[in-house]
Motif scaffolding. Structure first.
Motif, PDB file in Angstrom:
ATOM      1  N   GLU A 109       0.666  -0.995   0.053  1.00  0.00           N
ATOM      2  CA  GLU A 109      -0.604  -0.369   0.142  1.00  0.00           C
ATOM      3  C   GLU A 109       1.176   1.215  -0.188  1.00  0.00           C
ATOM      4  O   GLU A 109       2.018   0.993   1.127  1.00  0.00           O
ATOM      5  CB  GLU A 109      -0.594  -0.090   1.513  1.00  0.00           C
ATOM      6  CG  GLU A 109      -1.664  -1.264   1.076  1.00  0.00           C
ATOM      7  CD  GLU A 109      -3.200  -0.492   1.965  1.00  0.00           C
ATOM      8  OE1 GLU A 109      -2.992   0.342   3.932  1.00  0.00           O
ATOM      9  OE2 GLU A 109      -4.041  -0.839   1.940  1.00  0.00           O
ATOM     10  N   ARG A 199     -10.772   7.012   0.273  1.00  0.00           N
ATOM     11  CA  ARG A 199      -9.363   6.451   1.193  1.00  0.00           C
ATOM     12  C   ARG A 199      -9.357   7.484   1.058  1.00  0.00           C
ATOM     13  O   ARG A 199      -8.146   8.419  -0.068  1.00  0.00           O
ATOM     14  CB  ARG A 199      -8.739   5.633   1.012  1.00  0.00           C
ATOM     15  CG  ARG A 199      -8.991   4.186   1.135  1.00  0.00           C
ATOM     16  CD  ARG A 199      -7.728   3.107   0.894  1.00  0.00           C
ATOM     17  NE  ARG A 199      -8.655   2.007   1.436  1.00  0.00           N
ATOM     18  CZ  ARG A 199      -8.914   1.053   0.476  1.00  0.00           C
ATOM     19  NH1 ARG A 199      -9.232   1.378  -1.048  1.00  0.00           N
ATOM     20  NH2 ARG A 199      -9.886  -0.444   1.490  1.00  0.00           N
ATOM     21  N   TRP A 201      -5.949  10.058   3.064  1.00  0.00           N
ATOM     22  CA  TRP A 201      -4.708   9.895   4.078  1.00  0.00           C
ATOM     23  C   TRP A 201      -4.044  11.549   3.810  1.00  0.00           C
ATOM     24  O   TRP A 201      -3.854  12.214   3.300  1.00  0.00           O
ATOM     25  CB  TRP A 201      -3.661   9.489   3.030  1.00  0.00           C
ATOM     26  CG  TRP A 201      -3.635   8.070   3.150  1.00  0.00           C
ATOM     27  CD1 TRP A 201      -5.336   7.284   3.441  1.00  0.00           C
ATOM     28  CD2 TRP A 201      -2.738   6.879   2.391  1.00  0.00           C
ATOM     29  NE1 TRP A 201      -4.345   5.943   3.453  1.00  0.00           N
ATOM     30  CE2 TRP A 201      -3.599   5.415   2.638  1.00  0.00           C
ATOM     31  CE3 TRP A 201      -1.512   7.024   1.546  1.00  0.00           C
ATOM     32  CZ2 TRP A 201      -2.821   4.392   2.156  1.00  0.00           C
ATOM     33  CZ3 TRP A 201      -0.952   5.818   1.815  1.00  0.00           C
ATOM     34  CH2 TRP A 201      -2.078   4.773   1.069  1.00  0.00           C
ATOM     35  N   LYS A 208      -4.644   7.526   8.404  1.00  0.00           N
ATOM     36  CA  LYS A 208      -5.634   7.654   7.475  1.00  0.00           C
ATOM     37  C   LYS A 208      -7.706   8.435   8.338  1.00  0.00           C
ATOM     38  O   LYS A 208      -7.378   8.428   9.614  1.00  0.00           O
ATOM     39  CB  LYS A 208      -6.426   5.859   7.670  1.00  0.00           C
ATOM     40  CG  LYS A 208      -5.073   5.061   6.842  1.00  0.00           C
ATOM     41  CD  LYS A 208      -5.513   3.426   6.789  1.00  0.00           C
ATOM     42  CE  LYS A 208      -4.373   2.645   6.721  1.00  0.00           C
ATOM     43  NZ  LYS A 208      -3.106   3.287   5.409  1.00  0.00           N
ATOM     44  N   ASP A 210     -10.917   8.021   6.381  1.00  0.00           N
ATOM     45  CA  ASP A 210     -10.831   7.358   5.859  1.00  0.00           C
ATOM     46  C   ASP A 210     -11.665   5.324   7.016  1.00  0.00           C
ATOM     47  O   ASP A 210     -11.505   5.726   8.218  1.00  0.00           O
ATOM     48  CB  ASP A 210     -10.885   7.059   4.878  1.00  0.00           C
ATOM     49  CG  ASP A 210     -10.160   6.707   4.755  1.00  0.00           C
ATOM     50  OD1 ASP A 210      -9.614   5.095   5.239  1.00  0.00           O
ATOM     51  OD2 ASP A 210      -8.934   6.774   4.246  1.00  0.00           O
ATOM     52  N   ASP A 212     -11.115   3.058   6.737  1.00  0.00           N
ATOM     53  CA  ASP A 212      -9.908   2.034   6.699  1.00  0.00           C
ATOM     54  C   ASP A 212      -9.380   1.945   8.098  1.00  0.00           C
ATOM     55  O   ASP A 212      -9.707   0.885   9.214  1.00  0.00           O
ATOM     56  CB  ASP A 212      -9.034   2.492   5.886  1.00  0.00           C
ATOM     57  CG  ASP A 212      -9.117   1.414   4.889  1.00  0.00           C
ATOM     58  OD1 ASP A 212      -9.736   0.757   4.981  1.00  0.00           O
ATOM     59  OD2 ASP A 212      -7.822   2.454   3.995  1.00  0.00           O
TER      60      ASP A 212
END
Ligand code: CDP
Length: 244
Positions: A109, A199, A201, A208, A210, A212
Motif C-alpha cells: 500500500e 480513502r 490520507w 488514515k 476514512d 479503513d
C-alpha cells in the motif's frame, strides 16, 4: 417536501419517497459495515458527517461541470436527490495503491501511481463486487457503449476535481468509488461521496481519515470523520484564499 414511504434500506442509507415521483430523500445512518457486511458496527454521527460532506462535494462537483443527483441538503442526516435508475456498476479510481488493488496484485500500500487506474466493478453483494471490463458490461447489457464513455469521462473529471479539492486541505485522495444512474435521458452521479467511499490520507503523516479506521480497528474512527468534515467545510474560505 413531505417524507413518504421507505423505498429501500441499505447498509448505510435509507431512501424515502416524496410527494414528487422524480425526487427521493436519501437518509444517512450511523451503521457501518465492511468486508461485504461480515463486520458490522456503529460510528457515532457518521450519518451527519457523511450527509454534510457529500452535500458539500456534490455542490462543488456541480460547479466543476459534473451533473449529479443532488438537489439540496434537507437536514442533518438527509438530502433531497433525483430518483435514479441505478446502473449496476461501481467505478473505482485509484491514485495511490491500497485495499483491493494491493491485494489483487500483491503490492505494498502507498505506491503513488504514474497515472490514475480506472476500474469497473459489477454491483453485486452476493459476488463481492467483482472486477470486470467493458466487454462484460456490453455483453451483459448493463450499460451501452455511449453510457460507458459518459461515465468514464465524468469519473475522470471527478478525480481531477476532488484531488485538487483535498490537496488544498492537506489530504491525499488515495482512491474512491462512484455510482451513476439514469435520469430523464441523462446520466447523473449518484449515491454518496464520503469517507465511507473514499480513502483519504493526511499529507505528510499518511494518517488514515476514512473507513479503513473502522475496517482495520485503528481507533479514533469518529474523530477521523469529524476531521474530514471540518476540513471540507471549515477550511473552505481559507483554502480558497490560499490558492489566490
Ligand atoms: O474496500 P476495499 O478495500 O475492499 O476495496 P477497494 O476496491 O480497494 O476500494 C476502493 C475504494 O472504493 C475505497 O475508497 C473504498 O472505500 C471504496 N469502496 C466502496 O465505497 N464501496 C465498495 N463496495 C467497494 C469499495
Amino acid at each position: 417536501m413531505i417524507q413518504g414511504a421507505k423505498l429501500y434500506e441499505g447498509k448505510a442509507k435509507i431512501l424515502y419517497a416524496t410527494d414528487d415521483p422524480s425526487l427521493v430523500i436519501q437518509y444517512f445512518k450511523d451503521d457501518a459495515t465492511a468486508f461485504n457486511a461480515q463486520k458490522r458496527g456503529t460510528i457515532m454521527d457518521k450519518g451527519v458527517c457523511n450527509n454534510r460532506i457529500s452535500s458539500a462535494l456534490f455542490v462543488y462537483l456541480e460547479s466543476r461541470g459534473v451533473p449529479t443527483h443532488f438537489v439540496k441538503q434537507l437536514d442533518d442526516r438527509s438530502m433531497l436527490v433525483k430518483r435514479l435508475e441505478i446502473v449496476p456498476l461501481e467505478v473505482t479510481i485509484r491514485n495511490i495503491v491500497a485495499g483491493g488493488m494491493a491485494k489483487l496484485l500483491g503490492l505494498e500500500e502507498g505506491i503513488v501511481l504514474e497515472r490514475a487506474v480506472f476500474e469497473w466493478h459489477y454491483k453485486s453483494d452476493a459476488l463481492g463486487d467483482p472486477l470486470i471490463n467493458d466487454d462484460h458490461v456490453l455483453a451483459m447489457g448493463w450499460a451501452s457503449a455511449e453510457e460507458l464513455s459518459i461515465i468514464r469521462a465524468a469519473s475522470v473529471k471527478v478525480n481531477e476535481a476532488l484531488k485538487a479539492f483535498f490537496l488544498q486541505r492537506q489530504i491525499d485522495l488515495v482512491d474512491f468509488k462512484l455510482e451513476f444512474g439514469r435520469f430523464q435521458r441523462s446520466i447523473l452521479l449518484g449515491d454518496e461521496i464520503s469517507p465511507d467511499t473514499m480513502r483519504l490520507w493526511e499529507q505528510g503523516t499518511r494518517r488514515k481519515l476514512d473507513k479503513d479506521r473502522f475496517r482495520r480497528d485503528l481507533g479514533s474512527v469518529e474523530e477521523a470523520y469529524q476531521e474530514v468534515l471540518r476540513r471540507v467545510l471549515g477550511d473552505a474560505k481559507q483554502a480558497t484564499a490560499a490558492s489566490r
